[in-house]
Write a protein that holds these residues in place. Structure first.
Motif, mmCIF file in Angstrom:
data_model
loop_
_atom_site.group_PDB
_atom_site.id
_atom_site.type_symbol
_atom_site.label_atom_id
_atom_site.label_comp_id
_atom_site.label_asym_id
_atom_site.label_seq_id
_atom_site.Cartn_x
_atom_site.Cartn_y
_atom_site.Cartn_z
ATOM 1 N N GLN A 115 -2.475 80.545 17.807
ATOM 2 C CA GLN A 115 -1.483 79.436 17.873
ATOM 3 C C GLN A 115 -1.416 79.067 16.500
ATOM 4 O O GLN A 115 -0.299 78.694 15.946
ATOM 5 N N TYR A 116 -2.392 78.945 15.534
ATOM 6 C CA TYR A 116 -2.385 78.198 14.273
ATOM 7 C C TYR A 116 -2.665 78.943 13.265
ATOM 8 O O TYR A 116 -2.080 78.685 11.966
ATOM 9 N N ALA A 117 -3.083 80.202 13.094
ATOM 10 C CA ALA A 117 -3.389 81.120 11.994
ATOM 11 C C ALA A 117 -2.310 81.226 11.106
ATOM 12 O O ALA A 117 -2.512 81.204 9.793
ATOM 13 N N ALA A 118 -1.291 81.675 11.563
ATOM 14 C CA ALA A 118 -0.040 81.921 10.620
ATOM 15 C C ALA A 118 0.636 80.710 10.110
ATOM 16 O O ALA A 118 0.986 80.673 8.782
ATOM 17 N N ASP A 119 0.687 79.647 10.844
ATOM 18 C CA ASP A 119 1.312 78.370 9.969
ATOM 19 C C ASP A 119 0.297 77.486 9.452
ATOM 20 O O ASP A 119 0.586 76.836 8.614
ATOM 21 N N CYS A 120 -0.906 77.543 9.768
ATOM 22 C CA CYS A 120 -2.015 76.561 9.318
ATOM 23 C C CYS A 120 -3.199 77.380 8.789
ATOM 24 O O CYS A 120 -4.382 76.998 9.515
ATOM 25 N N PRO A 121 -3.201 78.204 7.977
ATOM 26 C CA PRO A 121 -4.507 78.980 7.665
ATOM 27 C C PRO A 121 -5.371 77.978 6.948
ATOM 28 O O PRO A 121 -6.745 78.604 7.050
ATOM 29 N N GLU A 122 -5.148 77.133 6.543
ATOM 30 C CA GLU A 122 -6.051 75.890 6.052
ATOM 31 C C GLU A 122 -7.175 75.249 7.329
ATOM 32 O O GLU A 122 -8.014 74.923 7.007
ATOM 33 N N LEU A 123 -6.906 75.945 8.434
ATOM 34 C CA LEU A 123 -7.742 75.219 9.431
ATOM 35 C C LEU A 123 -8.783 76.218 9.752
ATOM 36 O O LEU A 123 -9.728 76.181 10.415
#
Length: 125
Positions: A110-118
Motif C-alpha cells: 500500500q505505501y512503498a511506492a508513494d511513501c518510501p520514507e516509511l
C-alpha cells in the motif's frame, strides 16, 4: 498512526508509535522493514512469555505488532504481550495495542511506492 511511524520523540506532530516486527526468518529475506520498527521474533516472545516486551514497551503510548501477513504470529504475539503485562501488574497507562491489518506485506504494497520514507533496511537488532 502513520504520522508517528519512526517518530520516536513525537517531533513530527504525530503520536510516537512503537512498531514490533515479529517476523522470524522472513525478516531478513525481505530486506526491508517499517522505519523505526524493532524486530523481536515471535519464537522469542513465546519463549519468555512476553516478559521482555513488558519492560521494553511499558512507556510506549501506541504499540503495533505485525508479522508478514498478521494472520498468526502478529496477533498471537500481541496477545502474549497483553497477558504478560496484565500478569506483571504493569500499569500500561493509556497504552493502545494494535495488530497491523495485512501485516508487513499489505503495508508495503500500500505505501512503498508513494511513501518510501516509511521503510528502511532490515537489520537484526
Amino acid at each position: 498512526w502513520l504520522s508517528g511511524v519512526g517518530d520516536r520523540d513525537g517531533g513530527g506532530g504525530g503520536h510516537p508509535v512503537r512498531v514490533v516486527d515479529v517476523r522470524e526468518g522472513d525478516f531478513k529475506r525481505t530486506g526491508t522493514k517499517i522505519r523505526g520498527a524493532v524486530n523481536v521474533p515471535a519464537y522469542q516472545i513465546r519463549a519468555d512469555g512476553g516478559r521482555g516486551l513488558v519492560e521494553m514497551l511499558r512507556c510506549e503510548p501506541i504499540v503495533v505488532f505485525h508479522c508478514m501477513y498478521s494472520q498468526q504470529r502478529g496477533p498471537s504475539s500481541a496477545l502474549i504481550y497483553l497477558r504478560a503485562a496484565a500478569a506483571a501488574g504493569a500499569e500500561q497507562q493509556r497504552q493502545e495495542v494494535y495488530v497491523l491489518r495485512g501485516g508487513f506485506d499489505g503495508f508495503f504494497r500500500q505505501y512503498a511506492a508513494d511513501c518510501p520514507e516509511l521503510f528502511e533496511p532490515a537489520r537484526r537488532e
